[in-house]
Structures are given as C-alpha cells and as structure tokens.
Design a protein around this motif. Structure first.
Motif, PDB file in Angstrom:
ATOM      1  N   GLN A  35      -9.429   4.767   0.351  1.00 55.97           N
ATOM      2  CA  GLN A  35     -10.830   4.472   0.058  1.00 55.97           C
ATOM      3  C   GLN A  35     -11.606   5.752  -0.230  1.00 55.97           C
ATOM      4  N   ARG A  36     -11.383   6.807   0.569  1.00 49.60           N
ATOM      5  CA  ARG A  36     -12.088   8.072   0.338  1.00 49.60           C
ATOM      6  C   ARG A  36     -11.739   8.668  -1.028  1.00 49.60           C
ATOM      7  N   ARG A  37     -10.468   8.586  -1.416  1.00 50.51           N
ATOM      8  CA  ARG A  37     -10.065   9.117  -2.722  1.00 50.51           C
ATOM      9  C   ARG A  37     -10.685   8.292  -3.849  1.00 50.51           C
ATOM     10  N   PHE A  38     -10.703   6.976  -3.660  1.00 53.22           N
ATOM     11  CA  PHE A  38     -11.275   6.094  -4.680  1.00 53.22           C
ATOM     12  C   PHE A  38     -12.762   6.384  -4.875  1.00 53.22           C
ATOM     13  N   GLU A  39     -13.501   6.466  -3.771  1.00 53.27           N
ATOM     14  CA  GLU A  39     -14.948   6.600  -3.866  1.00 53.27           C
ATOM     15  C   GLU A  39     -15.387   7.980  -4.326  1.00 53.27           C
ATOM     16  N   SER A  40     -14.502   8.979  -4.206  1.00 50.32           N
ATOM     17  CA  SER A  40     -14.851  10.306  -4.713  1.00 50.32           C
ATOM     18  C   SER A  40     -14.900  10.333  -6.240  1.00 50.32           C
ATOM     19  N   GLU A  41     -14.256   9.349  -6.876  1.00 49.80           N
ATOM     20  CA  GLU A  41     -14.197   9.331  -8.337  1.00 49.80           C
ATOM     21  C   GLU A  41     -14.857   8.104  -8.959  1.00 49.80           C
ATOM     22  N   ASN A  42     -14.935   6.995  -8.210  1.00 47.21           N
ATOM     23  CA  ASN A  42     -15.348   5.735  -8.819  1.00 47.21           C
ATOM     24  C   ASN A  42     -16.560   5.070  -8.169  1.00 47.21           C
ATOM     25  N   GLY A  43     -17.126   5.662  -7.178  1.00 48.24           N
ATOM     26  CA  GLY A  43     -18.236   5.014  -6.503  1.00 48.24           C
ATOM     27  C   GLY A  43     -17.761   4.061  -5.422  1.00 48.24           C
ATOM     28  N   SER A  44     -18.653   3.202  -4.958  1.00 44.82           N
ATOM     29  CA  SER A  44     -18.359   2.344  -3.808  1.00 44.82           C
ATOM     30  C   SER A  44     -17.213   1.381  -4.094  1.00 44.82           C
ATOM     31  N   LEU A  45     -16.348   1.223  -3.088  1.00 48.08           N
ATOM     32  CA  LEU A  45     -15.247   0.259  -3.170  1.00 48.08           C
ATOM     33  C   LEU A  45     -15.806  -1.151  -3.002  1.00 48.08           C
ATOM     34  N   GLN A  46     -15.390  -2.061  -3.871  1.00 44.70           N
ATOM     35  CA  GLN A  46     -15.887  -3.430  -3.822  1.00 44.70           C
ATOM     36  C   GLN A  46     -14.919  -4.389  -3.150  1.00 44.70           C
ATOM     37  N   ASN A  47     -13.611  -4.129  -3.291  1.00 46.61           N
ATOM     38  CA  ASN A  47     -12.600  -4.962  -2.630  1.00 46.61           C
ATOM     39  C   ASN A  47     -11.333  -4.152  -2.468  1.00 46.61           C
ATOM     40  N   LEU A  48     -10.505  -4.558  -1.512  1.00 47.79           N
ATOM     41  CA  LEU A  48      -9.292  -3.794  -1.195  1.00 47.79           C
ATOM     42  C   LEU A  48      -8.318  -3.762  -2.365  1.00 47.79           C
ATOM     43  N   GLY A  49      -8.324  -4.792  -3.181  1.00 50.00           N
ATOM     44  CA  GLY A  49      -7.405  -4.838  -4.309  1.00 50.00           C
ATOM     45  C   GLY A  49      -7.588  -3.699  -5.283  1.00 50.00           C
ATOM     46  N   GLN A  50      -8.783  -3.099  -5.330  1.00 54.55           N
ATOM     47  CA  GLN A  50      -9.028  -1.980  -6.229  1.00 54.55           C
ATOM     48  C   GLN A  50      -8.160  -0.777  -5.883  1.00 54.55           C
ATOM     49  N   LEU A  51      -7.802  -0.624  -4.635  1.00 56.01           N
ATOM     50  CA  LEU A  51      -6.963   0.503  -4.231  1.00 56.01           C
ATOM     51  C   LEU A  51      -5.583   0.414  -4.855  1.00 56.01           C
ATOM     52  N   VAL A  52      -5.095  -0.811  -5.060  1.00 60.18           N
ATOM     53  CA  VAL A  52      -3.811  -1.018  -5.732  1.00 60.18           C
ATOM     54  C   VAL A  52      -3.995  -0.936  -7.242  1.00 60.18           C
ATOM     55  N   ASP A  53      -5.055  -1.535  -7.762  1.00 61.26           N
ATOM     56  CA  ASP A  53      -5.304  -1.543  -9.203  1.00 61.26           C
ATOM     57  C   ASP A  53      -5.451  -0.136  -9.763  1.00 61.26           C
ATOM     58  N   TYR A  54      -6.030   0.775  -8.989  1.00 57.75           N
ATOM     59  CA  TYR A  54      -6.235   2.146  -9.456  1.00 57.75           C
ATOM     60  C   TYR A  54      -5.069   3.066  -9.088  1.00 57.75           C
ATOM     61  N   GLY A  55      -3.995   2.505  -8.570  1.00 59.14           N
ATOM     62  CA  GLY A  55      -2.790   3.277  -8.297  1.00 59.14           C
ATOM     63  C   GLY A  55      -2.837   4.155  -7.065  1.00 59.14           C
ATOM     64  N   LEU A  56      -3.826   3.927  -6.188  1.00 60.40           N
ATOM     65  CA  LEU A  56      -3.919   4.733  -4.969  1.00 60.40           C
ATOM     66  C   LEU A  56      -2.948   4.240  -3.900  1.00 60.40           C
ATOM     67  N   LEU A  57      -2.583   2.978  -3.964  1.00 60.87           N
ATOM     68  CA  LEU A  57      -1.581   2.390  -3.073  1.00 60.87           C
ATOM     69  C   LEU A  57      -0.660   1.526  -3.918  1.00 60.87           C
ATOM     70  N   THR A  58       0.625   1.497  -3.586  1.00 59.69           N
ATOM     71  CA  THR A  58       1.543   0.613  -4.307  1.00 59.69           C
ATOM     72  C   THR A  58       1.311  -0.840  -3.912  1.00 59.69           C
ATOM     73  N   SER A  59       0.885  -1.051  -2.673  1.00 60.16           N
ATOM     74  CA  SER A  59       0.547  -2.390  -2.184  1.00 60.16           C
ATOM     75  C   SER A  59      -0.304  -2.229  -0.933  1.00 60.16           C
ATOM     76  N   LEU A  60      -1.024  -3.272  -0.574  1.00 56.18           N
ATOM     77  CA  LEU A  60      -1.818  -3.226   0.647  1.00 56.18           C
ATOM     78  C   LEU A  60      -0.886  -3.287   1.853  1.00 56.18           C
ATOM     79  N   PRO A  61      -1.145  -2.492   2.881  1.00 52.42           N
ATOM     80  CA  PRO A  61      -0.260  -2.496   4.058  1.00 52.42           C
ATOM     81  C   PRO A  61      -0.246  -3.854   4.746  1.00 52.42           C
ATOM     82  N   GLU A  62       0.908  -4.214   5.271  1.00 49.22           N
ATOM     83  CA  GLU A  62       1.043  -5.468   6.012  1.00 49.22           C
ATOM     84  C   GLU A  62       0.755  -5.235   7.487  1.00 49.22           C
ATOM     85  N   ASP A  63      -0.028  -6.089   8.050  1.00 55.63           N
ATOM     86  CA  ASP A  63      -0.352  -6.022   9.474  1.00 55.63           C
ATOM     87  C   ASP A  63       0.695  -6.827  10.243  1.00 55.63           C
ATOM     88  N   PRO A  64       1.485  -6.197  11.119  1.00 56.87           N
ATOM     89  CA  PRO A  64       2.502  -6.945  11.864  1.00 56.87           C
ATOM     90  C   PRO A  64       1.929  -8.013  12.777  1.00 56.87           C
TER      91      PRO A  64
END
Length: 280
Positions: A225-254
C-alpha cells in the motif's frame, strides 16, 4: 450436624436444574444463524460455583482445563466457545494465568481482540505482581484500538511491576507516545516471540503460528500500500495492489477472516459474533 451438608446438596441440585433450564431456553430461542453462539455448552460462573461447593478457584481451574482440552482440535480453535468459556473463567478467578495467556494468544490475535483484552484487563487488575497481563493489554490497546493513552498507562504499570524488563516497557511506552514505529512490524516480532516461547506446547504453537502468518500477510499488504500510494494516490481497493504488480496475489489468511481497507488503512478483519458485535 447433617443440616449444612444437606443444604449443599439442595443448592447443587438447584444449580443443576437452573443450568438445564437456562440451556433449554437458549436452545429454544436460538435461530441457527448466529455465528459463535452455537456449539459446546458453557456453564455460567455462578452455577459453576454452586456445583463445586462454593470453591470458585477449583471451578476456574477445572473449567480452564476443560476449555483447553475441548476448545482446540487439530490446529483449529472454536473461537465462539473460547470467548464464552474464558469470560466465565475470568469471572471466577481473574488471576488465572493459563486463562489470560490463552486469551491473548488465541482470542486477541484470532479476530476477537475486544473479548481477549477484557480477560487481560481483569488479569492486569488482579495479578498485581505480574507484568505480563499489563504488557499484553497495553500492546493490544495500541495495536488494535489505537488508544495510546490507555496503552501507555498499562505499559507504565508493567514497568512498575517488572524486574528485568522495566526499561524495555518504559521505552515502548515512550515510543508509543511519540508514534515513531511501524506498529505492524513490531507486532509481528512480538507475536513470533510468543509463538517460539510456546515450544513446550506444540498444539498452542501451531495455532499461534497461524496468527503469525496472518500478521505477515498484513505487513506485506501495508508495504505494498505504501509503495502504491507513493506513485498513484490513495488506494481504493486491495485488488489494485495485484493489478499494479505490487503483489502477485493477495495473501491468504489461515484463519479465513481476511483483510479489509477501512478509512484508508488495511486492517485485519475481526470475527463477527452475533450478540456481541452490537454491544457498545
């Protein structure tokens, strides 16, 4: 000479009848949709006192043993049952060491931080010689509730009671007041130490490990999220982190509770417990 013994028997029978009647009433009023309410039976503290001849400490010990044996199965915990059981044990004997330690590890970090913190608060007030309940409570107040004043008060209390860790507790209280650290990473380090300290209890260690993995997911999400917002402004949804290539997938909560974006900050989802979530 036999009269006191006879009265105890009458009280025990009355307590048992009251418990059965209460259980039946609860079953009749339960609609089958409330998460965390169904399942194992939990006996109310006053009834337990009667059933154990007025000895609330014996009742607390046996109930704590019962919940430790039946609330965890195959690395999974019945959170709803543990919440209700540990609350009753805390009413019987707020000083109970196993109860507050399990409440902190399994409830607080398992999505029921408010209920876990209440058990810790009772233990902190009762165990005037023990720094750990105050430390756990203070840390949780800072991490989950962002109540820096209450957290600092509890950590200062832990420092007053401590021997070897007094300086560390005071330093943490100062850091909290200054808000000068990344709390999720400090929390992860703290939870890892808790997990590693449980090496004599493999079942508990396995369950704490799931909390560690859950928190590791939060750390990776907030870093992204910090990397995303340094370049793109406020994060709107978690899926953006995957769409912008910052994560390969959202982490799974055991624990299968997951994560959510709330007020611009990614947080751990809490356990939704019918009848408890609506309380002020």
């Amino acid at each position: 000479m036999r009269r006191p013994h006879f009265l105890l028997v009458i009280l025990a029978i009355f307590g048992f009848v009251l418990f059965v009647a209460t259980s039946q009433l609860r079953n009749q009023s339960f609609d089958g949709t409330a998460s965390g309410i169904e399942g194992r039976v939990v006996i109310a503290a006053p009834v337990l006192v009667v059933l154990f001849g007025g000895d609330r400490f014996l009742a607390a010990n046996l109930e704590a043993m019962r919940l430790a044996a039946t609330g965890m199965d195959g690395g999974h915990s019945d959170i709803g049952y543990l919440i209700r059981s540990q609350q009753e044990v805390a009413k019987l004997n707020p000083c109970h060491e196993d109860n507050y330690y399990l409440a902190n590890g399994l409830l607080t970090w398992g999505g029921a931080d408010r209920e876990g913190s209440e058990v810790l608060r009772r233990a902190m007030q009762c165990r005037f010689w023990d720094e750990l309940p105050a430390f756990f409570y203070g840390f949780n107040q800072a991490f989950f509730d962002k109540d820096i004043a209450e957290a600092s008060r509890a950590l200062d209390l832990a420092a007053e009671r401590a021997t070897d860790n007094a300086a560390g507790f005071r330093k943490l209280a100062v850091m909290l007041r200054a808000e000068s650290f990344a709390d999720e990473k400090l929390a992860l380090d703290y939870l890892i130490r808790q997990r590693d300290a449980a090496h004599n209890d493999p079942k508990l260690q396995q369950m704490l490990d799931k909390r560690v993995v859950r928190l590791q997911g939060l750390v990776s999400l907030r870093d992204a999220q910090r990397r995303f917002e340094s370049e793109n402004g406020s994060l709107q949804n978690l899926g953006q982190l995957v769409d912008y290539g910052l994560l390969t997938s959202l982490p799974e909560d055991p624990l299968r509770l997951g994560y959510e974006l709330k007020d611009g900050r990614i947080i751990l989802k809490k356990l939704q417990i019918a009848g408890i979530e609506d309380q002020p």
